[in-house]
Scaffold this motif. Structure first.
Motif, mmCIF file in Angstrom:
data_model
loop_
_atom_site.group_PDB
_atom_site.id
_atom_site.type_symbol
_atom_site.label_atom_id
_atom_site.label_comp_id
_atom_site.label_asym_id
_atom_site.label_seq_id
_atom_site.Cartn_x
_atom_site.Cartn_y
_atom_site.Cartn_z
ATOM 1 N N ASP A 14 0.767 -1.283 -0.067
ATOM 2 C CA ASP A 14 0.232 0.245 -0.012
ATOM 3 C C ASP A 14 1.075 1.205 0.101
ATOM 4 O O ASP A 14 1.951 1.068 0.209
ATOM 5 C CB ASP A 14 -0.837 0.103 1.238
ATOM 6 C CG ASP A 14 -2.234 0.697 1.131
ATOM 7 O OD1 ASP A 14 -2.237 1.414 0.007
ATOM 8 O OD2 ASP A 14 -3.173 0.299 1.640
ATOM 9 N N TYR A 15 0.285 2.510 -0.538
ATOM 10 C CA TYR A 15 1.270 3.591 -0.401
ATOM 11 C C TYR A 15 1.382 4.047 1.189
ATOM 12 O O TYR A 15 0.201 4.002 1.939
ATOM 13 C CB TYR A 15 0.480 4.627 -0.994
ATOM 14 C CG TYR A 15 0.676 4.436 -2.584
ATOM 15 C CD1 TYR A 15 1.909 4.571 -3.265
ATOM 16 C CD2 TYR A 15 -0.487 4.481 -3.321
ATOM 17 C CE1 TYR A 15 1.961 4.550 -4.677
ATOM 18 C CE2 TYR A 15 -0.284 4.665 -4.763
ATOM 19 C CZ TYR A 15 0.771 4.307 -5.278
ATOM 20 O OH TYR A 15 1.044 4.433 -6.678
ATOM 21 N N GLY A 16 2.523 4.446 1.581
ATOM 22 C CA GLY A 16 2.856 5.143 2.684
ATOM 23 C C GLY A 16 2.410 6.570 2.796
ATOM 24 O O GLY A 16 2.111 7.045 1.755
ATOM 25 N N MET A 43 6.302 3.102 0.673
ATOM 26 C CA MET A 43 5.449 2.057 0.472
ATOM 27 C C MET A 43 5.356 1.279 1.706
ATOM 28 O O MET A 43 6.229 0.746 2.462
ATOM 29 C CB MET A 43 5.965 1.040 -0.628
ATOM 30 C CG MET A 43 5.551 -0.307 -0.706
ATOM 31 S SD MET A 43 6.468 -1.126 -2.112
ATOM 32 C CE MET A 43 7.858 -1.574 -1.479
ATOM 33 N N VAL A 44 4.105 0.681 1.940
ATOM 34 C CA VAL A 44 3.959 -0.157 3.211
ATOM 35 C C VAL A 44 3.921 -1.585 2.703
ATOM 36 O O VAL A 44 2.973 -1.757 1.700
ATOM 37 C CB VAL A 44 2.421 0.128 3.953
ATOM 38 C CG1 VAL A 44 2.296 -1.131 5.012
ATOM 39 C CG2 VAL A 44 2.492 1.343 4.477
ATOM 40 N N ILE A 45 4.752 -2.434 3.209
ATOM 41 C CA ILE A 45 4.723 -3.993 2.550
ATOM 42 C C ILE A 45 3.736 -4.622 3.238
ATOM 43 O O ILE A 45 4.046 -4.859 4.748
ATOM 44 C CB ILE A 45 6.288 -4.453 2.524
ATOM 45 C CG1 ILE A 45 7.061 -3.546 1.630
ATOM 46 C CG2 ILE A 45 5.911 -5.785 1.921
ATOM 47 C CD1 ILE A 45 8.414 -3.945 1.690
#
Lengths: 572, 572
Positions: free
Chosen positions: A117-119, A125-127
């Motif tokens: 997801d986008y940070g 980025m959030v993994i």
């Protein structure tokens, strides 16, 4: 029975926590500007090939990265209304077909398969757990190989004094435009700005000078798993993010031959990993001078062909020569009592590789994961209508699950009551799970199951009447997982080979690139000619492949004798 | 034979790459100031107890952290001459005896056992392979436990918009004095400063709002292994560094009961880890309000007694209540269709734990590692004089090594020719290896070995005539490793219990603390009284232990009824 197994024709509706498109993009931090990007391109000596394409887009195409980034954003469904009524799937509910729009498909797969997801900060980025589990599988494999080849893990601080970066001339030229700098600590302005590591050669050498004294301290071979930060202007989840995870190996040797051997050994480890685990038929080779890492004498690379035929640099290994050891004074006393600078290497693979896996194997239905990298190798979908049936089915499913787990197979049971089997089939296909096991009441009475391969659509991939008996079933599942692993590699290899064109002239090269193919041809022309190709076609030299044709060759550009063929392609 | 096995009386000389004292301390980044430290103390509500002691030192003792830090530095041998002739051991060559100077001993052990080194930026630390291998063992154990208890690993970006930190009132108060801020990215001043994560509750909640919609999305239970940054003024390797490694778990639940249960479950996981793996008899309990994490409703802790009797907070688990979910609007729709804020927890263990292991088990000779955490569990030292003897001894050693490795025992053979067996004994004892196997020519002829325990000095820990026969030897070694593991825990428990004094009045408490002991007594007094104890004795409430004595209690300070006893101690 047959009917109930057909994929549901109903709209694929994502479970509430499952599907979130890339809706969030903060404007809270500094935005990019064409001017800054332009300065990125001022150096002939690019630190990595992947940057070349971004430069090209903004300098030759005249499109600012800002608008390109925005363009990518426009693909994404508009932000959800904030009343928080749970995730809304987009209109048609499924991922954009890959054949329709490769980039939109890629972003959809990442969102719907819950990979990332986008940070909140631009370009971060959030993994998510499903994506991170792929990374853990990559780590598990490589960690063993690194230790087998004599490397130890350790950890260096991520804050590097700014002065360190300036010590190696081409290194600072390559990296300074994309640094994140800490200027305030503990409420006070710092005397010297700190660089958030973009890579660690400088701090590694600073420490090596304290640990290396005599030839007995060599070779010194270490690796670290860490986050790194590069202030990228044009970002794309996994492929190019402001912060990413990687491993970086760093070694010091007493002779140039040992350093060269080590650099080659590690690109070989990466190549084997790509083929054997990720089922990606990368092409290993040497970078051109222009595309060599900022500070390296020689860069080796593995180049992968994505589903849109663009190249992805998936891993690199650098022979650093004495460039850093001279800049930092990393010396040892040799067996004759003479002081010498050490010979070094560094090598890295990052979370970018996950993007490579998605874009190599995915199809219109979503993600497709090679079994050896899949967090879930087998999903079991129980099917029932009545409460009685449910009891019997779930009992069988539970014993099947146990048998597979005992055999070391990564298995997931989807026994949720809120979704139809058809919905589940689509969902887990979209998540790329290699093999599905279906168990209905009739199967239970016959003590059999149905298996379905992710890589073979519909009936083609189905096998009926497979015995539930643990030894039979485990053997069948293992065989199918092996088949799928091999089939994905075979398919990707065929695709790759059908999209590489041998060229003997610049005209042929241009034609091949215009068709979106890779062009392979003899090359001994100048750096300036190489840059001209980039300007005019958007393609760069991906590598001089290790695998070279025999016989005399004539440079496709200069007409002079050429020792090697090079591969040109557009790239990420 | 006997003579050759006695530890060499010669000066212990470090191998060239082995021993580097903490000679490097950069002045390149901002230095601390008493004023800044003072502002650290302005908040009643400390985010963590460990900070309290630093505040105390600077506010009550009137010693600036700068001079304290310098004082710590002065212990370290002066910088080496830079002609680079290899590492010079310090004058006497061995670590400072622990009994002589605990802090000097601690720094020596870290340097000589090659656990860590100073990074170039003030307060940062390089974790060297031997130290990092301990961290990997911690990770391996906890990762399994986290997954067993239903958590998934993932990764959040480390850059957090500054505005996020400000959203939870006590959180910003606790953390803002020690933030590292990125203000420049890609060559440009950023519009909003970015915080390099000191902890991730804020960014986690920001993302949770996008993933949590209905009660079906709960519980959401994740963990990340990451680096974190806190601009600490007074640093000490492993114990308090500007950047450190940790895991941080974050969970969201539908009810306060579930969150409380989770917070307790995770402190229990930590407690078991401390006892069963690290052999540290921690005392689990609840923090006082003052010592509760900035933003938590309740903080649970495990408190360990170090070899100098000071307390170390070795792990914490927070029940965050709805503090962050209210600040960030993290809501879900419950089964009745009502919107509710989630109930949360977070919990962490860091590389600080390695410092705890060193300071719990180490002795005058150096490090002493519990077998379950030791990177090397058994070192084999071959002994020979003639070339003939060498062949036979090394052959036996090789087959012993193989047998132990096959049995899953972590074994290292030290067959270097440059050092005497005595030197090797001292060296590997200093590195804390639990068991040594000695193999000489006479052993070979008798097909036996000698084993020597790290935890029992000299002849006391030796056993002669142990058969080389693999099954016998493996069983002997496993038994001894178990014995050592149990013995270290037993020894630490006895030490801990002999240094806790039950007190019933403030006078008794002061006397106990003045003796360097922990004071345990009934407590129901005010926050102000608690701070007064800190001011006057240097001790803080480490915890209200879970294990409480029965019967009526009277507060040692106020004379009022008290529901619980608290433990007071000076701490790191």
């Amino acid at each position: 029975m047959g009917a109930i197994r057909l994929p549901s024709l109903a709209v694929l509706r994502s479970p509430s926590a499952a599907a979130r498109p890339w809706t969030y993009f903060s404007s809270s931090s500094s935005s990019s500007s064409a001017a800054t990007v332009h300065s990125l391109c001022s150096s002939l000596r690019r630190r990595s090939a992947r940057r070349a394409s971004a430069c090209l887009s903004s300098s030759s195409g005249g499109v600012s990265t800002q608008s390109l980034a925005k363009d990518e954003q426009q693909r994404v469904p508009p932000p959800q209304p904030s009343e928080g009524k749970g995730a809304q799937p987009n209109q048609d509910g499924a991922v954009t077909p890959r054949s329709l729009d490769f980039n939109a498909w890629y972003l959809d797969v990442i969102a719907y398969a819950e990979l990332a997801d986008y940070g909140p900060v631009r370009g971060t980025m959030v993994i998510r757990p499903y994506g991170y589990a792929i990374w853990e599988n990559i780590q598990d494999y490589l960690n063993v190989k690194f230790k087998e080849t004599g490397h130890s893990n350790m950890y260096f601080p991520q804050f590097i004094p700014y002065s360190f970066i300036e010590k190696e001339a081409s290194h600072v030229e390559g990296f300074s435009p994309e640094l994140a700098l800490v200027t305030i600590g503990g409420g006070k302005e710092l005397e010297e700005k700190l660089v958030v590591r973009p890579t660690s050669e400088t701090i590694v050498n600073h420490m090596f000078t304290q640990w290396i004294h005599s030839y007995r301290d060599l070779p010194l071979m270490i690796n670290q798993w860490a986050n790194v930060t590069r202030w990228e202007m044009r970002t794309k989840p996994f492929i190019r993010t402001l912060e990413f995870l990687w491993q970086e190996g760093h070694t010091a040797h007493g002779t140039p031959e040992e350093a060269e051997k080590e650099a080659l050994q590690m690109i070989d480890v990466y190549t084997k990993f790509a083929y054997e685990v990720a089922a990606i038929p990368v092409i290993p080779g040497r970078k051109s001078t222009i595309e060599t890492f900022a500070g390296a004498s020689r860069t080796y690379t593995i180049e992968a062909m994505m589903g849109d035929q663009k190249a992805l640099q998936a891993g690199t290994s650098h022979n650093l020569g004495q460039n850093f050891s001279r800049a930092f004074g990393t010396q040892f006393t040799d067996e004759n009592g003479q002081r010498q600078h050490v010979w070094q290497t560094s090598w890295a693979i990052s979370t970018r590789f996950i993007g490579g896996i998605i874009m190599t194997h995915g199809d219109d239905a979503g993600l497709m994961l090679p079994p050896k990298i899949a967090p879930v190798q087998v999903v079991i979908v129980p099917i029932w209508k009545t409460a009685d049936e449910k009891v019997g089915v779930l009992e069988s499913v539970s014993s099947i699950e146990k048998a597979l787990k005992t055999a070391g197979i990564k298995v997931k049971v989807d026994d949720s009551e809120q979704r139809t089997p058809g919905w589940k089939y689509n969902f887990w296909e979209m998540k790329g799970v290699p093999l599905r096991i279906e168990v209905g009441p009739r199967d239970v009475s016959k003590r059999t199951v149905v298996t379905s391969r992710r890589d073979a659509p519909g009936k083609q991939g189905k096998e009926f009447g497979i015995s539930m008996e643990p030894s039979v079933l485990v053997s069948h599942v293992n065989q199918r997982l092996d088949d799928i692993q091999a089939s994905l590699l075979q398919r990707a290899t065929t695709f790759r080979d059908s999209n590489i064109v041998d060229v003997t002239s610049y005209e042929e090269l241009k034609a091949a690139i215009a068709e979106g193919k890779w062009a392979r041809g003899p090359w001994s022309a100048s750096d300036e000619e190489e840059l001209r190709v980039k300007e005019e076609t958007g393609a760069t030299i991906r590598c001089f492949p290790f695998d070279q044709p025999e016989g005399e060759k004539t440079c496709l550009m200069s007409g002079q004798p050429a020792a090697e063929v090079a591969i040109f392609a557009r790239s990420y």
